[in-house]
Design a protein around this motif. Structure first.
Motif, PDB file in Angstrom:
ATOM      1  N   LYS A  92     101.487 -28.263 -56.692  1.00  0.00           N
ATOM      2  CA  LYS A  92     102.502 -28.469 -55.662  1.00  0.00           C
ATOM      3  C   LYS A  92     101.845 -28.882 -54.360  1.00  0.00           C
ATOM      4  N   SER A  93     100.792 -28.153 -53.990  1.00  0.00           N
ATOM      5  CA  SER A  93     100.182 -28.427 -52.701  1.00  0.00           C
ATOM      6  C   SER A  93      99.500 -29.785 -52.686  1.00  0.00           C
ATOM      7  N   SER A  94      98.922 -30.210 -53.825  1.00  0.00           N
ATOM      8  CA  SER A  94      98.260 -31.500 -53.807  1.00  0.00           C
ATOM      9  C   SER A  94      99.269 -32.638 -53.714  1.00  0.00           C
ATOM     10  N   SER A  95     100.490 -32.415 -54.166  1.00  0.00           N
ATOM     11  CA  SER A  95     101.483 -33.469 -54.011  1.00  0.00           C
ATOM     12  C   SER A  95     102.028 -33.477 -52.582  1.00  0.00           C
ATOM     13  N   LEU A  96     101.970 -32.338 -51.906  1.00  0.00           N
ATOM     14  CA  LEU A  96     102.456 -32.260 -50.540  1.00  0.00           C
ATOM     15  C   LEU A  96     101.387 -32.623 -49.523  1.00  0.00           C
ATOM     16  N   LYS A  97     100.145 -32.400 -49.840  1.00  0.00           N
ATOM     17  CA  LYS A  97      99.077 -32.620 -48.881  1.00  0.00           C
ATOM     18  C   LYS A  97      97.807 -33.029 -49.603  1.00  0.00           C
ATOM     19  N   GLU A  98      96.918 -33.650 -48.874  1.00  0.00           N
ATOM     20  CA  GLU A  98      95.629 -34.003 -49.432  1.00  0.00           C
ATOM     21  C   GLU A  98      94.764 -32.760 -49.429  1.00  0.00           C
ATOM     22  N   GLU A  99      94.105 -32.491 -50.520  1.00  0.00           N
ATOM     23  CA  GLU A  99      93.212 -31.344 -50.596  1.00  0.00           C
ATOM     24  C   GLU A  99      91.787 -31.783 -50.294  1.00  0.00           C
ATOM     25  N   ILE A 100      91.068 -30.938 -49.594  1.00  0.00           N
ATOM     26  CA  ILE A 100      89.638 -31.142 -49.393  1.00  0.00           C
ATOM     27  C   ILE A 100      88.989 -29.789 -49.599  1.00  0.00           C
ATOM     28  N   SER A 101      87.988 -29.756 -50.425  1.00  0.00           N
ATOM     29  CA  SER A 101      87.354 -28.478 -50.752  1.00  0.00           C
ATOM     30  C   SER A 101      86.278 -28.134 -49.733  1.00  0.00           C
ATOM     31  N   PHE A 102      85.924 -26.872 -49.723  1.00  0.00           N
ATOM     32  CA  PHE A 102      84.843 -26.396 -48.869  1.00  0.00           C
ATOM     33  C   PHE A 102      83.553 -27.130 -49.213  1.00  0.00           C
ATOM     34  N   GLU A 103      83.309 -27.348 -50.499  1.00  0.00           N
ATOM     35  CA  GLU A 103      82.103 -28.062 -50.941  1.00  0.00           C
ATOM     36  C   GLU A 103      82.063 -29.486 -50.371  1.00  0.00           C
ATOM     37  N   GLN A 104      83.207 -30.163 -50.375  1.00  0.00           N
ATOM     38  CA  GLN A 104      83.261 -31.521 -49.833  1.00  0.00           C
ATOM     39  C   GLN A 104      82.969 -31.522 -48.334  1.00  0.00           C
ATOM     40  N   ILE A 105      83.488 -30.526 -47.639  1.00  0.00           N
ATOM     41  CA  ILE A 105      83.241 -30.426 -46.195  1.00  0.00           C
ATOM     42  C   ILE A 105      81.757 -30.180 -45.948  1.00  0.00           C
ATOM     43  N   LEU A 106      81.167 -29.262 -46.717  1.00  0.00           N
ATOM     44  CA  LEU A 106      79.733 -28.985 -46.574  1.00  0.00           C
ATOM     45  C   LEU A 106      78.906 -30.253 -46.792  1.00  0.00           C
ATOM     46  N   GLU A 107      79.261 -30.995 -47.828  1.00  0.00           N
ATOM     47  CA  GLU A 107      78.541 -32.230 -48.143  1.00  0.00           C
ATOM     48  C   GLU A 107      78.632 -33.219 -46.975  1.00  0.00           C
ATOM     49  N   PHE A 108      79.823 -33.353 -46.411  1.00  0.00           N
ATOM     50  CA  PHE A 108      80.038 -34.257 -45.286  1.00  0.00           C
ATOM     51  C   PHE A 108      79.186 -33.842 -44.087  1.00  0.00           C
ATOM     52  N   ILE A 109      79.232 -32.566 -43.737  1.00  0.00           N
ATOM     53  CA  ILE A 109      78.494 -32.062 -42.572  1.00  0.00           C
ATOM     54  C   ILE A 109      76.993 -32.240 -42.771  1.00  0.00           C
ATOM     55  N   SER A 110      76.515 -31.887 -43.954  1.00  0.00           N
ATOM     56  CA  SER A 110      75.091 -32.002 -44.253  1.00  0.00           C
ATOM     57  C   SER A 110      74.630 -33.455 -44.160  1.00  0.00           C
ATOM     58  N   ALA A 111      75.426 -34.356 -44.704  1.00  0.00           N
ATOM     59  CA  ALA A 111      75.076 -35.781 -44.665  1.00  0.00           C
ATOM     60  C   ALA A 111      75.083 -36.303 -43.229  1.00  0.00           C
ATOM     61  N   ALA A 141      84.136 -24.062 -41.028  1.00  0.00           N
ATOM     62  CA  ALA A 141      83.118 -25.085 -41.310  1.00  0.00           C
ATOM     63  C   ALA A 141      83.185 -26.214 -40.280  1.00  0.00           C
ATOM     64  N   LEU A 142      84.381 -26.593 -39.859  1.00  0.00           N
ATOM     65  CA  LEU A 142      84.514 -27.633 -38.838  1.00  0.00           C
ATOM     66  C   LEU A 142      83.964 -27.171 -37.490  1.00  0.00           C
ATOM     67  N   VAL A 143      84.189 -25.920 -37.159  1.00  0.00           N
ATOM     68  CA  VAL A 143      83.656 -25.378 -35.898  1.00  0.00           C
ATOM     69  C   VAL A 143      82.131 -25.392 -35.932  1.00  0.00           C
ATOM     70  N   VAL A 144      81.563 -24.969 -37.045  1.00  0.00           N
ATOM     71  CA  VAL A 144      80.106 -24.986 -37.198  1.00  0.00           C
ATOM     72  C   VAL A 144      79.597 -26.423 -37.170  1.00  0.00           C
ATOM     73  N   ALA A 145      80.334 -27.338 -37.771  1.00  0.00           N
ATOM     74  CA  ALA A 145      79.946 -28.750 -37.765  1.00  0.00           C
ATOM     75  C   ALA A 145      79.800 -29.253 -36.328  1.00  0.00           C
ATOM     76  N   ARG A 146      80.770 -28.908 -35.490  1.00  0.00           N
ATOM     77  CA  ARG A 146      80.710 -29.322 -34.075  1.00  0.00           C
ATOM     78  C   ARG A 146      79.491 -28.712 -33.387  1.00  0.00           C
ATOM     79  N   LYS A 147      79.164 -27.489 -33.745  1.00  0.00           N
ATOM     80  CA  LYS A 147      77.994 -26.802 -33.177  1.00  0.00           C
ATOM     81  C   LYS A 147      76.722 -27.601 -33.441  1.00  0.00           C
ATOM     82  N   PHE A 148      76.663 -28.240 -34.621  1.00  0.00           N
ATOM     83  CA  PHE A 148      75.499 -29.037 -34.984  1.00  0.00           C
ATOM     84  C   PHE A 148      75.639 -30.507 -34.567  1.00  0.00           C
ATOM     85  N   GLY A 149      76.687 -30.825 -33.818  1.00  0.00           N
ATOM     86  CA  GLY A 149      76.855 -32.176 -33.319  1.00  0.00           C
ATOM     87  C   GLY A 149      77.470 -33.155 -34.296  1.00  0.00           C
TER      88      GLY A 149
END
Length: 168
Positions: A92-111, A141-149
């Motif tokens: 239900k939620s994926s049809s209502l909204k785009e899902e992004i996992s914690f792992e995907q966010i970590l990968e983005f921040i690390s990259a 994770a987004l707050v920490v991402a900002r901390k690291f620039g």
């Protein structure tokens, strides 16, 4: 999601462990607790990985939350259709909204920042602890991402929709 967190925490609590092999985690759910079939226990593990309650590192499952802070209701046992209700809510939620996992966010921040995942997870867990686990781990994770620039513009809307759903 709260019930999934309860289910995921119990094998760690029962084994007094900070990490478990995939096999031990599934064995605990299927044979020690006798809650699920081995196949369903595997699906529970997969669902927990998808939503960021578990992460896999070097073949070991590590909770993405403080297991000790989880207070279980007396004589807790998941509903028989537990996994089905988890999967349906995910569909239900994926049809209502785009899902992004914690792992995907970590990968983005690390990259983006070049900071290794272990350090990021450590920082996120520390902040989660300071916030008493009241804030979704993806937001932390987004707050920490900002901390690291890290420039989070590319994923901010997707995370907000994933966490807030129709409210965003």
């Amino acid at each position: 999601m709260e019930e999934l967190k309860h289910v995921v925490s119990i094998p760690f609590k029962k084994n007094l462990a900070v990490s478990l092999s995939e096999k031990d985690f599934e064995f605990s759910l299927a044979f020690d607790l006798k809650w699920f079939s081995p196949k369903t226990a595997s699906k529970v593990k997969e669902r927990a990985l998808e939503v960021g309650l578990l992460s896999l590192k070097d073949g070991a499952l590590i909770p993405g939350f403080d297991v000790d802070s989880v207070r279980l209701p007396h004589a807790f046992k998941p509903f028989e259709n537990f996994l089905e209700s988890q999967e349906n809510s995910g569909k239900k939620s994926s049809s209502l909204k785009e899902e992004i996992s914690f792992e995907q966010i970590l990968e983005f921040i690390s990259a983006d920042t070049g900071v290794n995942r272990q350090r990021l997870v450590s920082e996120i867990n520390s902040m989660q602890d300071r916030l008493s686990y009241l804030v979704d781990i993806r937001i932390v994770a987004l707050v920490v991402a900002r901390k690291f620039g890290c420039d989070i513009e590319a994923i901010f809307s997707k995370v907000a929709r994933s966490v807030l759903g129709p409210f965003f």
